[in-house]
Design a protein around this motif. Sequence first.
Motif, short mmCIF file in Angstrom:
data_model
loop_
_atom_site.label_atom_id
_atom_site.label_comp_id
_atom_site.label_asym_id
_atom_site.label_seq_id
_atom_site.Cartn_x
_atom_site.Cartn_y
_atom_site.Cartn_z
N ALA A 1 9.23 4.17 -0.31
CA ALA A 1 7.98 4.25 0.45
C ALA A 1 7.77 3.02 1.35
N PRO A 2 8.02 1.79 0.86
CA PRO A 2 7.86 0.64 1.77
C PRO A 2 8.81 0.70 2.97
N GLY B 1 0.82 -1.21 0.00
CA GLY B 1 0.00 0.00 0.00
C GLY B 1 0.85 1.25 0.00
N ALA B 2 1.94 1.24 0.77
CA ALA B 2 2.84 2.39 0.81
C ALA B 2 3.49 2.62 -0.55
N LEU B 3 3.91 1.54 -1.19
CA LEU B 3 4.52 1.66 -2.52
C LEU B 3 3.53 2.26 -3.52
N ALA C 1 12.73 6.84 -8.17
CA ALA C 1 13.66 6.23 -7.22
C ALA C 1 13.24 6.52 -5.78
N GLU C 2 12.80 7.75 -5.50
CA GLU C 2 12.36 8.09 -4.16
C GLU C 2 11.10 7.32 -3.78
N ALA C 3 10.22 7.10 -4.75
CA ALA C 3 8.98 6.35 -4.49
C ALA C 3 9.28 4.93 -4.03
N PHE D 1 0.76 8.88 17.49
CA PHE D 1 1.85 9.31 16.61
C PHE D 1 3.05 8.37 16.63
N ASP D 2 2.92 7.21 17.26
CA ASP D 2 4.08 6.32 17.37
C ASP D 2 4.62 5.87 16.01
N ALA D 3 3.72 5.55 15.07
CA ALA D 3 4.18 5.15 13.74
C ALA D 3 4.82 6.31 13.01
N MET D 4 4.23 7.50 13.15
CA MET D 4 4.79 8.68 12.50
C MET D 4 6.19 8.98 13.02
N ILE D 5 6.42 8.73 14.31
CA ILE D 5 7.73 8.99 14.90
C ILE D 5 8.79 8.10 14.27
N GLY D 6 8.50 6.80 14.16
CA GLY D 6 9.45 5.89 13.54
C GLY D 6 9.74 6.25 12.09
N ALA D 7 8.67 6.57 11.34
CA ALA D 7 8.83 6.87 9.92
C ALA D 7 9.56 8.18 9.70
N ALA D 8 9.21 9.22 10.46
CA ALA D 8 9.85 10.52 10.27
C ALA D 8 11.32 10.48 10.68
#
Length: 272
Positions: free
Chosen positions: A208-209, A186-188, A203-205, A248-255
């Motif tokens: 996403a995974p 889904g992220a991809l 390349a940046e896309a 926001f726990d997932a956002m913290i890891g991703a950011a």
Amino acid sequence: MTSANPSSKWSDLAPRVLSAVVMAGIAIAAVALGNPVFLIMISVVIGLCVGEFGRILHPVPPRIFVLLGGLAAIAMFLAGQRFDMTTSSASLIAPTTLLLLLPPLLGAGLIKQHKLLFFGYCSLIMLAGLGFVVMGPEEILIWFLLIIIMSDVAGYFIGRMVGGPKFWPRVSPKKTWSGTIAGWVGALLIGLIAAGFGVFTLAEAMFAPLIAFAGQMGDIAESAIKRKMGIKDSSNLIPGHGGVLDRFDAMIGAAAVLVLLMGVASLMTSAG
């Protein structure tokens, strides 16, 4: 023999929907209002996350986590005012950016137990705040958020419907490999759509995974910490849905991973 209530499989749907709505609302407002409102909003969110984390590890006295949360918000605001990833590969170690180390260092000195854990995870929260600053109140923030939301939504529904082997049963009993992989796909998909609009290069896309996986690990990390401390929610700030850190726990890891990737790319560009 009694059968399990099928609805229990979807019992955490409401908090996830609320998380998506809250994060989307904050991102849209941030983009619409721009700076300095954007930076203030990010600083407040980071301060609340640090304060709640301090509360998890050091529940009394309250003045400790209030102090740490306030310091984190101030440090984030001051560092964010002067940070610019595009100007120098040394931005990550600039004096103002090093202000972000103050809350982890002070907290590790003040709390009586789990000092290393506090320093590590608090540093991750501050790094994530820097990631939001790097994205700024721009279109990329919306697409970044969509990657995390799509990963969560796809993982949630496919994981519940398909089931199968657990991803990490000791830490997160509900997460399955089917849901985890669905989140990456889904992220991809969102990354490729963003590339089609010219927001990312192709390349940046492809990263996403990886961003989605970092978000999944951020969720698992906070769950593991709460399980270790024997608590369900980081706070009761959001009635019925826990605390800001829970949302926001997932956002913290991703950011946090995003800013590290951008830092590495900046260093490679300078070296070239």
